[in-house]
Design a protein around this motif. Sequence first.
Motif, PDB file in Angstrom:
ATOM      1  N   VAL A   8       0.820  -1.214   0.000  1.00  0.00           N
ATOM      2  CA  VAL A   8       0.000   0.000   0.000  1.00  0.00           C
ATOM      3  C   VAL A   8       0.854   1.265   0.000  1.00  0.00           C
ATOM      4  O   VAL A   8       0.412   2.312  -0.475  1.00  0.00           O
ATOM      5  N   VAL A   9       2.078   1.193   0.532  1.00  0.00           N
ATOM      6  CA  VAL A   9       2.973   2.353   0.472  1.00  0.00           C
ATOM      7  C   VAL A   9       3.352   2.644  -0.971  1.00  0.00           C
ATOM      8  O   VAL A   9       3.357   3.798  -1.416  1.00  0.00           O
ATOM      9  N   LYS A  10       3.661   1.610  -1.719  1.00  0.00           N
ATOM     10  CA  LYS A  10       3.994   1.786  -3.135  1.00  0.00           C
ATOM     11  C   LYS A  10       2.817   2.375  -3.893  1.00  0.00           C
ATOM     12  O   LYS A  10       2.988   3.272  -4.734  1.00  0.00           O
ATOM     13  N   LEU A  11       1.601   1.895  -3.622  1.00  0.00           N
ATOM     14  CA  LEU A  11       0.413   2.422  -4.301  1.00  0.00           C
ATOM     15  C   LEU A  11       0.196   3.895  -3.959  1.00  0.00           C
ATOM     16  O   LEU A  11      -0.191   4.695  -4.822  1.00  0.00           O
ATOM     17  N   LEU A  12       0.458   4.266  -2.702  1.00  0.00           N
ATOM     18  CA  LEU A  12       0.344   5.668  -2.300  1.00  0.00           C
ATOM     19  C   LEU A  12       1.389   6.517  -3.019  1.00  0.00           C
ATOM     20  O   LEU A  12       1.070   7.584  -3.562  1.00  0.00           O
ATOM     21  N   GLU A  13       2.623   6.052  -3.027  1.00  0.00           N
ATOM     22  CA  GLU A  13       3.691   6.818  -3.669  1.00  0.00           C
ATOM     23  C   GLU A  13       3.439   6.983  -5.161  1.00  0.00           C
ATOM     24  O   GLU A  13       3.697   8.053  -5.738  1.00  0.00           O
ATOM     25  N   GLU A  14       2.923   5.952  -5.801  1.00  0.00           N
ATOM     26  CA  GLU A  14       2.614   6.043  -7.236  1.00  0.00           C
ATOM     27  C   GLU A  14       1.509   7.058  -7.501  1.00  0.00           C
ATOM     28  O   GLU A  14       1.568   7.820  -8.480  1.00  0.00           O
ATOM     29  N   ALA A  15       0.505   7.099  -6.635  1.00  0.00           N
ATOM     30  CA  ALA A  15      -0.586   8.061  -6.804  1.00  0.00           C
ATOM     31  C   ALA A  15      -0.079   9.490  -6.622  1.00  0.00           C
ATOM     32  O   ALA A  15      -0.496  10.407  -7.345  1.00  0.00           O
ATOM     33  N   ILE A  16       0.812   9.695  -5.663  1.00  0.00           N
ATOM     34  CA  ILE A  16       1.386  11.033  -5.438  1.00  0.00           C
ATOM     35  C   ILE A  16       2.246  11.441  -6.635  1.00  0.00           C
ATOM     36  O   ILE A  16       2.219  12.601  -7.067  1.00  0.00           O
ATOM     37  N   GLN A  17       2.985  10.488  -7.182  1.00  0.00           N
ATOM     38  CA  GLN A  17       3.807  10.781  -8.355  1.00  0.00           C
ATOM     39  C   GLN A  17       2.953  11.128  -9.567  1.00  0.00           C
ATOM     40  O   GLN A  17       3.350  11.972 -10.395  1.00  0.00           O
ATOM     41  N   ARG A  18       1.785  10.519  -9.693  1.00  0.00           N
ATOM     42  CA  ARG A  18       0.911  10.848 -10.820  1.00  0.00           C
ATOM     43  C   ARG A  18       0.467  12.300 -10.756  1.00  0.00           C
ATOM     44  O   ARG A  18       0.302  12.952 -11.791  1.00  0.00           O
ATOM     45  N   ARG A  19       0.258  12.816  -9.527  1.00  0.00           N
ATOM     46  CA  ARG A  19      -0.122  14.220  -9.375  1.00  0.00           C
ATOM     47  C   ARG A  19       1.087  15.139  -9.536  1.00  0.00           C
ATOM     48  O   ARG A  19       0.992  16.218 -10.108  1.00  0.00           O
ATOM     49  N   ASN A  20       2.207  14.737  -8.926  1.00  0.00           N
ATOM     50  CA  ASN A  20       3.467  15.477  -9.028  1.00  0.00           C
ATOM     51  C   ASN A  20       3.342  16.922  -8.545  1.00  0.00           C
ATOM     52  O   ASN A  20       3.931  17.828  -9.127  1.00  0.00           O
ATOM     53  N   ASP A  21       2.565  17.136  -7.471  1.00  0.00           N
ATOM     54  CA  ASP A  21       2.446  18.497  -6.940  1.00  0.00           C
ATOM     55  C   ASP A  21       2.724  18.593  -5.448  1.00  0.00           C
ATOM     56  O   ASP A  21       2.561  19.654  -4.850  1.00  0.00           O
ATOM     57  N   VAL A  22       3.114  17.484  -4.815  1.00  0.00           N
ATOM     58  CA  VAL A  22       3.562  17.507  -3.422  1.00  0.00           C
ATOM     59  C   VAL A  22       4.759  16.571  -3.285  1.00  0.00           C
ATOM     60  O   VAL A  22       4.977  15.696  -4.125  1.00  0.00           O
ATOM     61  N   GLN A  23       5.533  16.772  -2.227  1.00  0.00           N
ATOM     62  CA  GLN A  23       6.700  15.935  -1.964  1.00  0.00           C
ATOM     63  C   GLN A  23       6.564  15.322  -0.578  1.00  0.00           C
ATOM     64  O   GLN A  23       6.238  16.015   0.385  1.00  0.00           O
ATOM     65  N   ILE A  24       6.787  14.022  -0.489  1.00  0.00           N
ATOM     66  CA  ILE A  24       6.708  13.347   0.800  1.00  0.00           C
ATOM     67  C   ILE A  24       7.841  12.338   0.920  1.00  0.00           C
ATOM     68  O   ILE A  24       8.447  11.924  -0.072  1.00  0.00           O
ATOM     69  N   LYS A  25       8.090  11.935   2.172  1.00  0.00           N
ATOM     70  CA  LYS A  25       9.018  10.850   2.462  1.00  0.00           C
ATOM     71  C   LYS A  25       8.328   9.929   3.459  1.00  0.00           C
ATOM     72  O   LYS A  25       8.236  10.225   4.656  1.00  0.00           O
ATOM     73  N   VAL A  26       7.796   8.808   2.959  1.00  0.00           N
ATOM     74  CA  VAL A  26       7.097   7.868   3.836  1.00  0.00           C
ATOM     75  C   VAL A  26       8.114   7.184   4.739  1.00  0.00           C
ATOM     76  O   VAL A  26       9.015   6.492   4.270  1.00  0.00           O
ATOM     77  N   CYS A  27       7.990   7.419   6.036  1.00  0.00           N
ATOM     78  CA  CYS A  27       8.904   6.827   7.024  1.00  0.00           C
ATOM     79  C   CYS A  27       8.342   5.575   7.675  1.00  0.00           C
ATOM     80  O   CYS A  27       9.098   4.770   8.226  1.00  0.00           O
ATOM     81  N   ALA A  28       7.015   5.431   7.638  1.00  0.00           N
ATOM     82  CA  ALA A  28       6.418   4.286   8.325  1.00  0.00           C
ATOM     83  C   ALA A  28       4.988   4.094   7.867  1.00  0.00           C
ATOM     84  O   ALA A  28       4.283   5.058   7.547  1.00  0.00           O
ATOM     85  N   VAL A  29       4.568   2.842   7.826  1.00  0.00           N
ATOM     86  CA  VAL A  29       3.162   2.498   7.633  1.00  0.00           C
ATOM     87  C   VAL A  29       2.732   1.683   8.845  1.00  0.00           C
ATOM     88  O   VAL A  29       3.476   0.840   9.350  1.00  0.00           O
TER      89      VAL A  29
END
Length: 471
Positions: free
Chosen positions: A186-207
């Motif tokens: 689910v972290v990968k799916l979240l990161e892919e969705a954020i990349q599709r938008r490409n308007d915010v930057q995050i660093k997932v440290c934990a799920v």
Amino acid sequence: MPECLRLPGAEAERGTIVTTPTSARMEEACQDLVLSQAQIQEVFSSLLAQINLGLGRVTNQRATVKCFPTYVKELPNGHERGRFLALDLGGTNFRVLLIELDDGDFKMESRIFAVPHHIMTGSGKDLFDHIAECLSTFAHAQHIEHEVLPLGFTFSFPCSQHGLTEARLAQWTKGFSCSGVEGEDVVKLLEEAIQRRNDVQIKVCAVLNDTTGTLMSCAWKKHDTYVGLIIGTGTNACYVERLENVELWDGSWEEPKQVIVNTEWGAFGSKGELDHVLTEYDREIDQHSINPGRQVFEKMISGMYMGELVRLVLQRLTKKGLLFGGLGSEELAEKGSFYTKYVTEVESDAPGDYTNCRMVLEELGLDNATDEDCENVRYVCELTVLSSDVARAAFLVGTGLAVLLNKMNRPSVTVGVDGSVYRYHPHVHRLMCEQINQLINPGIQFELMLSEDGSGRGAALVAAVASRTNS
């Protein structure tokens, strides 16, 4: 005898126990909702056996209580600092939070977003695109869209974790059925969705899930917090286990040699372990759910199903002529029409006062209820959570907590608790304590502590601890 030290608030003082049914026929008709001590003891033994199976590498596959290691080993020490984002998905609402920690001080900005039904039952891509859109909206409103902040992702569904930032969905619960997510990270799916938008930057440290968040949130204040519990839309518990007992562990063996274990105990009973305590109402709820035969323990306890259980009982009693002169209503006959909040409202009436009960019944098209009807409706509501000898939902949860407390065998444990059923129901806290006291080993002291924003603060704290230990 151990003492239960903390009430969840003024709500715990409302109501009386137990309403007396107005006839022996009514009491007899509701008897199958009352659990015996022998049944409770059988639940205790069976749950402990399933937890031990879940912890074993060879036996995990056949266990109904999976006991996933979360990879969260370090607990907060109260000195965490920095700004962190948190995402919290665990039901029909989704939250985005910006949390600032400063050596014991805590500040938070948050916003709640709805998760529409068509998103809950649509594709996984649509779900994570929705989450990414919510995150973007919040980040722009807070003017942090260009900052790279550590993020904790609370994903409160059964997952097998393979690291602090990798969690694969085992199965959907709580009404979700999004395609293409089960078995995926689910972290990968979240990161892919954020990349599709490409308007915010995050660093997932934990799920993490909401039970871990609740434990971490309370541990920030009470350093002897070793259990996290949720009783709300669903139910689950996590606890701190010694690494030597977690055969699924494949991470570091460095100190501390402990890890938070996500039990996923809501699935308990899916192989028949609870058949001896299921009523005809439980079986009907299960049969008409989106996941028949699964999450059986959860269906007996959580708020998602409690109101429907009451409705089924009231409908049967009406057909037997024991309520409303044998005349029901279209609303009462409609599945899902008796909301779980009605249970709390009915039980919050003072003795002899039926103001809330009449308001609830009027919403159900039952305008001519007598005082006797109201008294019996209250009796039914109470039986879904308690009885004069043994409680149902509260005592089942208390039994589960006693299993964990005995298994850890620590001299003093705070249990962090969150969820709407615990937070708002007038009797659940005390009844849980009563059941724990019946089953707990001598010498163990425990406290039930209401979590303050466990899912959000806990996610930020997991990210903060991860950032601290990795620095």
